[in-house]
Design an enzyme around this catalytic site. Sequence first.
Site, mmCIF file in Angstrom:
data_model
loop_
_atom_site.group_PDB
_atom_site.id
_atom_site.type_symbol
_atom_site.label_atom_id
_atom_site.label_comp_id
_atom_site.label_asym_id
_atom_site.label_seq_id
_atom_site.Cartn_x
_atom_site.Cartn_y
_atom_site.Cartn_z
ATOM 1 N N HIS A 1 25.415 -27.584 8.927
ATOM 2 C CA HIS A 1 25.937 -26.412 9.612
ATOM 3 C C HIS A 1 27.416 -26.217 9.286
ATOM 4 C CE1 HIS A 1 22.545 -26.297 12.870
ATOM 5 N NE2 HIS A 1 22.097 -26.229 11.632
ATOM 6 N N GLU B 1 30.211 -26.283 11.017
ATOM 7 C CA GLU B 1 31.207 -27.235 11.521
ATOM 8 C C GLU B 1 31.281 -28.478 10.633
ATOM 9 O OE1 GLU B 1 29.190 -25.324 15.192
ATOM 10 O OE2 GLU B 1 28.694 -25.810 13.111
#
Length: 364
Positions: free
Chosen positions: A53, A55
Site C-alpha cells: 500500500h 504508506e
Amino acid sequence: MPMSTDIEYMKIAMDLAKKGIGKVNPNPLVGAVIVKDNKIIGQGFHQKYGEAHAEVNAINSANESVEGATIYVSLEPCSHYGKTPPCSKAIIDNKFKKVVIGCPDPNKLVDGGGVKMLQDAGIEVEIGILQNELTEMNKVFFKYITKKRPYIILKSAVSLDGKIASKTGDSKWISCEKSRSYVHKLRNELKGIMVGVNTILKDNPNLNCRIDSKDKRNPIIIVVDSNLRTPENSNIIKNESEVIIACSKNADTNKITKLENLGVSIIKCETINNRVDLNNLAAELAKRGIDGILLEGGAELSYSAIKSGIVDEINLFIAPKIIGGRNAKSFISGEGIDKMSEAWNLKEMKSQKIGNDIMITAKF
C-alpha cells in the site's frame, strides 16, 4: 483549520494516488507523503492490487529515518490483515509522530479502526484535509465497498439536436477525436464496459482500450443478452478481452455451452418482463470484483439502466452538429415517462470543452 502546507502536501498525496488509476481495482486509490523538518523525505502510492500500500511504499522510499515524522495519507490507513499487513501497524512500528488523513475509509473492516489504532499508540491524528476532493477521486471504491454494487457511468455522444445516429443508423463519428480518446481513458480506468446485444449485432465492436500506454488494460466486456443472440464469431469473443454475457435463466443451454467453450463467462440472471434484471446483474458483477462500469448503451439498455436505478453518473459528449430526422435515435429510448414530474433529476452538473465538443457530467 488546516494549514496551507497541510493542503499542499495532501494535494501531492492525491496526485500520487491517481497514478494507480486502472491498476488497483477494486482497491482504492491512495497516495502518501512523509514530511520531516519541513521537507519531503519519502512518498509513495498504491501501485497494483495485491501489492504494498501507499504508506509502506512511502516508508520504503524515505531517504532518512522516518521516526518523528508526519505522514500525509489520502485515505485512512487500514487496520486489518488482507493481502498485506495493516498500514496502521507499519506507521506505529516506524514511530511516526503525526498522521494527517484526507478522508476516512468507509470499508467496514477499517471505518475508524485505523485512526483508533494510531491514537491508541499515542500518535497525533488529523483527518479531513481535502475530504470532498478525495471522496470524489475514490467514488468508484466508495460505492463498491458500501453498497456492494459497481459505480456505473453512462456514456453517450450526441449531436446538438440529441441524436446518436442518422435516420439510416450511421453514427461514425459524432464526437471528435479528442472526445473518443477521453472515452478510451475511461475504458482504462473502469474495470468493466457494458453494452446491449443490439450493439453487438449492429456494430460488432471490439470494445477494447486504445490509449498510448504500456500500462493500458482492456475492460471486462459485459453484454446484456437475455436470449443469447450474441454471435460466436463476434469481435468481442475473438479478441483478448474477458467477456461476460448476462442472460435469462431460461436461455438455451446448448448456446451457453458453446459460448463457455469459447472462454465466455455466463451469468444467469433473474428477469423482469423477460429481460435481464439489471439490479440482479449489478449485484452479481460486484461479487466478481467489478467495481466500476462504463455503460455504452445502446438507447434501450441506457433507458432500462436509468429506470432500474443502477446508473450513478452520465458523461454526455455534445458535438456541434445537427442531424435531424424523425426516425433518428436519441441516446435514451425505452417507453419513457408520462409526466414531467416523473423525470429523473440530475445534480452536480458540470461541463468542459474537449476538442470541438462539450462534455456534460451529472450525477443521479
